[in-house]
Design an enzyme around this catalytic site. Structure first.
Site, PDB file in Angstrom:
ATOM      1  N   ASP A 113     -14.166   8.815   4.376  1.00 50.75           N
ATOM      2  CA  ASP A 113     -13.311   9.172   5.504  1.00 50.75           C
ATOM      3  C   ASP A 113     -11.844   9.237   5.093  1.00 50.75           C
ATOM      4  O   ASP A 113     -11.419   8.619   4.100  1.00 50.75           O
ATOM      5  CB  ASP A 113     -13.495   8.193   6.667  1.00 50.75           C
ATOM      6  N   ASP A 143      -6.741   9.553  -1.759  1.00 50.14           N
ATOM      7  CA  ASP A 143      -7.322   8.454  -0.976  1.00 50.14           C
ATOM      8  C   ASP A 143      -8.544   8.948  -0.209  1.00 50.14           C
ATOM      9  O   ASP A 143      -8.461   9.232   0.978  1.00 50.14           O
ATOM     10  CB  ASP A 143      -6.262   7.919  -0.016  1.00 50.14           C
ATOM     11  N   GLU A 175     -13.899   3.468   6.357  1.00 49.85           N
ATOM     12  CA  GLU A 175     -13.060   2.482   5.670  1.00 49.85           C
ATOM     13  C   GLU A 175     -11.696   2.394   6.338  1.00 49.85           C
ATOM     14  O   GLU A 175     -11.139   1.299   6.505  1.00 49.85           O
ATOM     15  CB  GLU A 175     -12.903   2.864   4.197  1.00 49.85           C
ATOM     16  N   GLU A 203     -10.047   3.188  -5.348  1.00 47.25           N
ATOM     17  CA  GLU A 203      -8.847   3.461  -4.563  1.00 47.25           C
ATOM     18  C   GLU A 203      -7.695   3.832  -5.501  1.00 47.25           C
ATOM     19  O   GLU A 203      -7.686   3.463  -6.680  1.00 47.25           O
ATOM     20  CB  GLU A 203      -8.456   2.231  -3.739  1.00 47.25           C
ATOM     21  N   HIS A 397      -2.054   8.771   2.969  1.00 51.86           N
ATOM     22  CA  HIS A 397      -1.793   8.826   4.412  1.00 51.86           C
ATOM     23  C   HIS A 397      -0.591   9.691   4.784  1.00 51.86           C
ATOM     24  O   HIS A 397      -0.272   9.808   5.968  1.00 51.86           O
ATOM     25  CB  HIS A 397      -1.591   7.415   4.997  1.00 51.86           C
TER      26      HIS A 397
END
Length: 427
Positions: A113, A143, A175, A203, A397
């Protein structure tokens, strides 16, 4: 490919997952045969990343198309693939194995996700990979679809070289919203009796080996009082005031946790932290509010700190706040909603995963990070775990998220060395 509709149910053959990607020879996606093989692995990784970015797996949406894609990639190289759907049937975890069904395997883990792109200004389509200045742009590029792409591109190599120690692939859902997929997967692996010994969570760490991070616990505590007129405060139960007292207790605990910092803690700060994110409540200046809630966050460096905080708050509510509230209204109450409780990754003196991946990356040491991952959940299963993957958390993000091609190259090289090391265990 097997699937379990829910945790604990029997696994059955699944034929309904959609196939939404073009026909590709995954063993040699560019038709280059044996020539320039090292370059082919990187090129295959880049091509695979483009396919993965095209799946808009925002946490609020389904990840089934991407899971189907990954499942077929792995099945095509001979992996035993299981898919476990969640309660809604719209999300799924994947767990696949190359090599013998024995204990002691190595898990390569990533979440499928991604965070939303709403209200972000992107230079290019976030769900269509764009290459600029030796960087690959797209939501999830670092990510953490870059790592997943590298594992899929290297799967044929693992299939050729795997020896007596299995290699596992674990791809999870949700996650970003609380590691719910990994929590379910850990329970699913317990039920299946699968006992790997090493986990690598890919990650983005700029390919640094990370051996520890704090946990991430998030809560919303809700207060139910009794509404009334502001001119007669003693005739009501002011939920906002009791929420404020609760916040004061959180701030007291925040200071008390400093003294509980483990000796020699390498975290920054070295103690468990508490942060109050929001206090909601009230409708007007002259109305006693009957509802309020406090959103708060705890980042424990050790699980005993989390137990200490939760025990203290429970006692404070039962012995101090609730008796006073219920002296006015029997309906008054306090309820804490658990948003997420994600275990931290505790640095361990004995850590096979750290030793393996320090050797494979040429690192002289392992670090700690502030952000949370699924690694602690695998550690709770009894595995040694580390975090190491391509890209920087600084890009995660954000708009125009990217992973540098050089970072992907380093990841492919690390996985290639891992495949050689795994081959050495062949009896």
């Amino acid at each position: 490919m097997a699937v379990s509709p829910h945790m604990g149910s029997d696994r059955i053959r699944l034929t309904g997952l959609p196939r939404v990607f073009p026909s590709v020879n995954f063993l040699d996606p560019f038709g280059l045969g044996q020539h320039s093989r090292a370059m082919t692995r990187l090129e295959s990784t880049i091509a695979t990343l483009g396919e993965l970015i095209a799946f808009p797996t925002v946490s609020s949406d389904s990840n089934l198309d991407m899971i189907a894609y990954c499942a077929e990639r792995l099945e095509n190289v001979g992996a035993n693939v299981s898919v476990f759907s969640d309660q809604t049937g719209k999300k799924a975890n994947l767990f696949a194995t190359l090599g013998p069904e024995t204990e002691g395997g190595v898990v390569l883990s990533g979440h499928t996700d991604v965070v939303p792109v709403a209200d972000q200004v992107w230079t290019s389509d976030p769900f269509a990979m764009d290459t600029r200045d030796d960087k690959l742009f797209g939501r999830g590029s670092c990510d953490m679809k870059g790592f997943i792409a590298a594992t899929l591109a290297m799967a044929p190599v693992f299939a050729e070289r795997v020896g007596s120690r299995p290699i596992h692939f674990a791809f999870t859902h949700d996650e970003e919203t609380g590691c719910f997929g990994a929590q379910a997967l850990v329970e699913q692996l317990k039920e299946l009796g699968v006992r790997p010994s090493v986990a690598l969570i890919g990650e983005p760490t700029s390919m640094r080996v990370i051996e520890g991070h704090k946990g991430c616990y998030e809560y919303s505590t809700h207060f139910t009082g009794l509404a009334g007129h502001g001119s007669a405060p003693d005739h009501g139960v002011n939920a906002v005031e009791y929420a404020a007292l609760y916040v004061a207790r959180l701030l007291h605990l925040k200071e008390a946790l400093r003294a509980r910092a483990p000796e020699g803690s390498r975290f920054e700060p070295p103690w468990t932290t508490i942060s109050v994110g929001a206090l909601h409540g009230g409708v007007a200046h002259n109305v006693i509010p009957s509802r309020a809630s406090v959103d708060w966050d705890m980042r424990p460096v050790q699980t005993s700190d989390a137990d200490f905080v939760k025990s203290d708050l429970a006692q404070y509510c039962e012995e101090v706040l609730l008796p006073t509230m219920r002296a006015v209204s029997d309906e008054a109450g306090i309820f804490t909603e658990v948003i997420a409780e994600v275990e931290g990754l505790e640095p361990a003196t004995e850590n096979e995963a750290r030793d393996i991946f320090m050797e494979l990356t040429g690192s002289n040491g392992a670090d700690l990070v502030a952000f949370g991952t699924e690694a602690g959940l695998f550690q709770s299963l009894g595995l040694s775990a580390v975090v190491c993957g391509p890209g920087s958390i600084e890009q995660a993000h954000k708009a125009d998220e990217f992973v540098a091609i050089d970072q992907l190259s380093q990841c492919v090289e690390m996985l290639d060395r891992l495949s050689q090391r795994m081959g050495k265990t062949t009896s």
